[in-house]
Motif scaffolding. Structure first.
Motif, PDB file in Angstrom:
ATOM      1  N   ILE A 191      90.011  -0.698 -35.949  1.00  0.00           N
ATOM      2  CA  ILE A 191      90.928  -0.826 -34.812  1.00  0.00           C
ATOM      3  C   ILE A 191      91.886   0.360 -34.748  1.00  0.00           C
ATOM      4  O   ILE A 191      92.144   0.926 -33.680  1.00  0.00           O
ATOM      5  N   LEU A 192      92.412   0.755 -35.917  1.00  0.00           N
ATOM      6  CA  LEU A 192      93.290   1.924 -35.950  1.00  0.00           C
ATOM      7  C   LEU A 192      92.542   3.195 -35.526  1.00  0.00           C
ATOM      8  O   LEU A 192      93.100   4.045 -34.820  1.00  0.00           O
ATOM      9  N   THR A 193      91.298   3.286 -35.952  1.00  0.00           N
ATOM     10  CA  THR A 193      90.489   4.438 -35.541  1.00  0.00           C
ATOM     11  C   THR A 193      90.231   4.424 -34.042  1.00  0.00           C
ATOM     12  O   THR A 193      90.227   5.481 -33.390  1.00  0.00           O
ATOM     13  N   ILE A 195      92.237   3.170 -31.793  1.00  0.00           N
ATOM     14  CA  ILE A 195      93.486   3.596 -31.151  1.00  0.00           C
ATOM     15  C   ILE A 195      93.623   5.112 -31.199  1.00  0.00           C
ATOM     16  O   ILE A 195      94.015   5.764 -30.216  1.00  0.00           O
ATOM     17  N   LEU A 196      93.273   5.686 -32.349  1.00  0.00           N
ATOM     18  CA  LEU A 196      93.295   7.146 -32.473  1.00  0.00           C
ATOM     19  C   LEU A 196      92.314   7.783 -31.499  1.00  0.00           C
ATOM     20  O   LEU A 196      92.604   8.832 -30.900  1.00  0.00           O
ATOM     21  N   PHE A 198      91.421   6.573 -28.593  1.00  0.00           N
ATOM     22  CA  PHE A 198      91.999   6.478 -27.250  1.00  0.00           C
ATOM     23  C   PHE A 198      93.036   7.583 -27.017  1.00  0.00           C
ATOM     24  O   PHE A 198      93.052   8.221 -25.963  1.00  0.00           O
ATOM     25  N   LEU A 199      93.887   7.807 -28.012  1.00  0.00           N
ATOM     26  CA  LEU A 199      94.890   8.867 -27.888  1.00  0.00           C
ATOM     27  C   LEU A 199      94.226  10.243 -27.813  1.00  0.00           C
ATOM     28  O   LEU A 199      94.673  11.120 -27.053  1.00  0.00           O
TER      29      LEU A 199
END
Length: 227
Positions: A191-193, A195-196, A198-199
């Motif tokens: 999930i953190l990846t 989000i990264l 998406f940014l």
């Protein structure tokens, strides 16, 4: 796996026919066409305002002789932005990741600015090869260095656009592959990846627009030196 990462930068071929020409002509069909009505649509009005503001800012430091390039610069800017932005969509091909295409745009336009300078004011154009106040011993060295820098300009234009877009696309694919592989093993990290990712995609959208602007801006600076 490493080869698959670079398959996205290969020129698409269908039944032995390269589809590069189709990828280059498709963006022009997406723009709203000018109508004979007195009042235009909001999209067409916004497009005209954007083109006018960009052209005005780009040609502000250039002499009146260089304003003849306004249509060319505006068309090239819109064309490059559209190609770069469409290449961020899934299952699409980005023609501007091909060095051959970028050099095909950079070399003729750069050469046109040089020819204009040599034709209109050859003394001023050749004066760029030797800065004023140069010591006598350094004159041959500086002439060689300035000549090399002059001929490197189109290469820098093409390589800059190709390298930035290729690096961004490759990084997006690497992070997307990592997020997909980690989804079953470590969902939190996946999930953190994501989000990264998406940014990074938002950053790549900005890079796609900025690189098109930088390409045209550098061409306008080369024109400014020779007009």
């Amino acid at each position: 796996m490493a080869l698959n990462f670079f398959d996205q930068f290969m020129s698409p071929v269908y039944f032995g026919i390269p589809l590069m020409a189709l990828a280059l002509t498709l963006p022009w069909t997406l723009f709203p066409s000018v109508t004979s009505r007195w009042l235009n649509s909001r999209t067409l009005t916004l497009q005209g305002w954007f083109v006018n503001r960009f052209t005005q800012q780009l040609l502000l430091p250039i002499n009146l002789g260089g304003h003849k390039w306004a249509t060319l610069f505006a068309s090239l800017m819109i064309f490059l932005i559209t190609l770069n932005m469409l290449g961020l969509l899934p299952y699409t091909f980005t023609p501007t990741t091909q060095l051959s295409l970028n050099m095909g745009l950079a070399v003729p336009l750069w050469l046109a600015t040089v020819i204009i300078g040599m034709r209109n004011n050859p003394t001023h154009a050749l004066g760029h090869l030797l800065p004023e106040g140069t010591p006598t011993l350094l004159i041959p060295v500086l002439i060689i260095i300035e000549t090399i820098s002059l001929f490197i300009r189109p290469l820098a234009l093409g390589v800059r656009l190709t390298a930035n877009l290729t690096a961004g696309h490759l990084l997006i694919q690497l992070i997307a592959t990592a997020a997909f592989q980690l989804l079953a093993l470590m969902p939190t990290v996946a999930i953190l990846t994501a989000i990264l990712l998406f940014l990074l995609t938002l950053l790549e959208v900005a890079v796609a627009m900025i690189q098109a602007y930088v390409f045209v801006l550098l061409l306008s600076l080369y024109l400014q030196e020779n007009v």
